[in-house]
Design an enzyme around this catalytic site. Structure first.
Site, PDB file in Angstrom:
ATOM      1  N   SER A  89       5.942  20.247   0.793  1.00  0.00           N
ATOM      2  CA  SER A  89       5.027  19.806  -0.264  1.00  0.00           C
ATOM      3  C   SER A  89       4.137  18.663   0.236  1.00  0.00           C
ATOM      4  O   SER A  89       3.364  18.834   1.169  1.00  0.00           O
ATOM      5  CB  SER A  89       5.833  19.407  -1.505  1.00  0.00           C
ATOM      6  OG  SER A  89       4.996  19.176  -2.612  1.00  0.00           O
ATOM      7  N   ASP A 114       2.979  29.222  -7.518  1.00  0.00           N
ATOM      8  CA  ASP A 114       3.375  27.814  -7.388  1.00  0.00           C
ATOM      9  C   ASP A 114       2.557  26.956  -8.352  1.00  0.00           C
ATOM     10  O   ASP A 114       1.331  26.878  -8.221  1.00  0.00           O
ATOM     11  CB  ASP A 114       3.139  27.356  -5.949  1.00  0.00           C
ATOM     12  CG  ASP A 114       3.652  25.942  -5.674  1.00  0.00           C
ATOM     13  OD1 ASP A 114       3.887  25.185  -6.629  1.00  0.00           O
ATOM     14  OD2 ASP A 114       3.811  25.609  -4.480  1.00  0.00           O
ATOM     15  N   HIS A 145       7.651  26.520  -6.549  1.00  0.00           N
ATOM     16  CA  HIS A 145       7.442  25.378  -5.658  1.00  0.00           C
ATOM     17  C   HIS A 145       8.761  24.982  -5.006  1.00  0.00           C
ATOM     18  O   HIS A 145       9.704  24.579  -5.683  1.00  0.00           O
ATOM     19  CB  HIS A 145       6.870  24.198  -6.450  1.00  0.00           C
ATOM     20  CG  HIS A 145       6.405  23.067  -5.589  1.00  0.00           C
ATOM     21  ND1 HIS A 145       5.286  23.147  -4.801  1.00  0.00           N
ATOM     22  CD2 HIS A 145       6.913  21.824  -5.381  1.00  0.00           C
ATOM     23  CE1 HIS A 145       5.105  21.998  -4.159  1.00  0.00           C
ATOM     24  NE2 HIS A 145       6.090  21.189  -4.484  1.00  0.00           N
TER      25      HIS A 145
END
Length: 406
Positions: free
Chosen positions: A206, A332, A361
């Site tokens: 991320s 996501d 995610h």
């Protein structure tokens, strides 16, 4: 007598199957089976022919159908379920604090893997450098699973905790942002100084993926890494922020992450109040508000828009000079599909973007009870092994020339 009992049996059977609740249950089961079958698709691999051939040979998971957990409908549910159900493999760290040029300190958590049978010599044991998410650290479940994948293959791991989130004290009024790669450069220099003959692979999750890609683009062939791997990276910070501020995403995810950011500021209040209005920062209700009131000021940006543009790694990919594999899901909520740099990736020989239709995610859950190893862990393990065990092949596939040694 036999014929009569046979007819009675069929009559009883028909009465059962014709009842409303039976019809409902069977219809529901058929619908779930049909929809789950439609969700089971082979991920799209966007890359050059040579890199694709290498990945299909050494990372067979890229060619498998991704079958998401059938009761996890949509990216939001995948993300939430993963956060609550994911197992946490046991990992014992050796912590190290290193100093920075500005007087600050960075917390590194090592797993030396001294028992490695594949690489018994510490000086040449390959190292995986892991960069967690926005408010994450070495205790996140995805970090623990990544370490489990790497260590079982004989590799060493080190987790780079961003300033102020690894349990250490903040010595200077400086934290971290997605565009500033100075701390990562310091960490890589430190790791390579300890083990100059051991290859290093960077793995960012991320926000950590944004930081890693920005670093690789900035350092080009001088990154000190042999490859990069990212999971669920937000390619365009502005588009990601817009997606995260949609009502349901704000309620489920944005508020939670903002609380984590505010919590870190509260913990280091005495140091940070020298440079920002802490009370004003603590009133932020979204990540964007936090960045407007804190990050942009701390790192000298004129506006949050300027910061987000600088932090977005999508258009910087052409500057990278090592093999990079990126995993993203089309559903996501943090990284919307319209931000994926498909055209840019298609033009590059060294970057591959693997896209699943579902996965949320940092989730990519599979099976009925998705607590253990799932798709992203398997992909990570296979790619790390492919990079370390076949360095010449992957460099050739990505058009990277071998450095000549005198």
């Amino acid at each position: 007598m036999f014929i009569l009992s046979h007819l009675e049996l069929w009559r009883t059977y028909w009465e059962c199957v014709s009842r409303p609740y039976t019809v409902f249950i069977c219809s529901l089961g058929a619908a779930v089976y049909y929809l789950w079958g439609r969700k089971c698709q082979t991920p799209a691999l966007v890359t050059s022919k040579a890199f694709s051939a290498f990945l299909h040979k050494h990372c067979p998971v890229v060619a498998e159908r991704f079958s998401p957990t059938p009761w996890c409908w949509g990216g939001r549910l995948q993300t939430l379920v993963c956060a609550f159900l994911k197992s946490r493999p046991p990992v014992t760290y050796r912590n190290e604090l290193i100093r920075t040029d500005d007087g600050g300190q960075i917390s590194l958590d090592w797993v030396d893997n001294q028992a490695s049978a594949t690489y018994p010599e510490s000086s040449t044991r390959p190292t995986v450098l892991i960069l967690p998410g926005l408010t994450g650290n070495s205790q996140q479940s995805y970090v623990l699973h990544a370490i489990s994948q790497a260590t079982r293959r004989g590799y060493r791991c080190v987790v780079f905790n961003n300033r102020g989130v690894g349990g250490e004290e903040l010595l200077t009024p400086v934290t971290y942002c997605g565009a500033n790669t100075a701390d990562l450069e310091r960490v890589v220099h430190h790791v390579k100084g300890l083990y100059p003959h051991a290859p290093v692979l960077g793995a960012g999750v991320s926000f950590g993926g944004m930081l890693l890609l920005n670093y690789l683009a900035r350092k080009r062939s001088e990154s000190g890494m042999v490859a990069g791997f990212t999971i669920s990276v937000p390619w365009d910070a502005l588009k990601s922020s817009d997606s995260m501020e949609e009502p349901l995403n704000w309620l489920l995810f944005n508020t939670y992450l903002t609380r984590g950011l505010r919590r870190a500021v509260t913990r280091h209040r005495k140091v940070l109040e020298k440079v920002v209005d802490v009370d004003y920062v603590l009133k932020a209700r979204t990540i964007r508000e936090f960045d407007e009131r804190f990050t942009t000021l701390l790192f000298g940006y004129k506006s949050c828009v300027d910061y987000y543009r600088d932090a977005s790694p999508d258009k910087k990919l052409p500057n990278t000079a090592v093999p990079i594999l990126c995993l993203n899901a089309a559903d996501d909520p943090f990284s919307p599909q319209n931000a994926f740099p498909l055209a840019i990736v298609q033009s590059l020989p060294n970057v591959a973007l693997l896209l699943t239709a579902h996965g949320g995610h940092i989730a990519f859950l599979q099976g009925l009870f998705p607590r253990g190893e799932n798709y992203m862990e398997r992909l990570f393990g296979q790619f790390v092994q492919a990079v370390f065990e076949h360095p010449k092949d992957i460099n050739k596939a990505c058009g990277i020339k071998e450095e000549k040694t005198s």
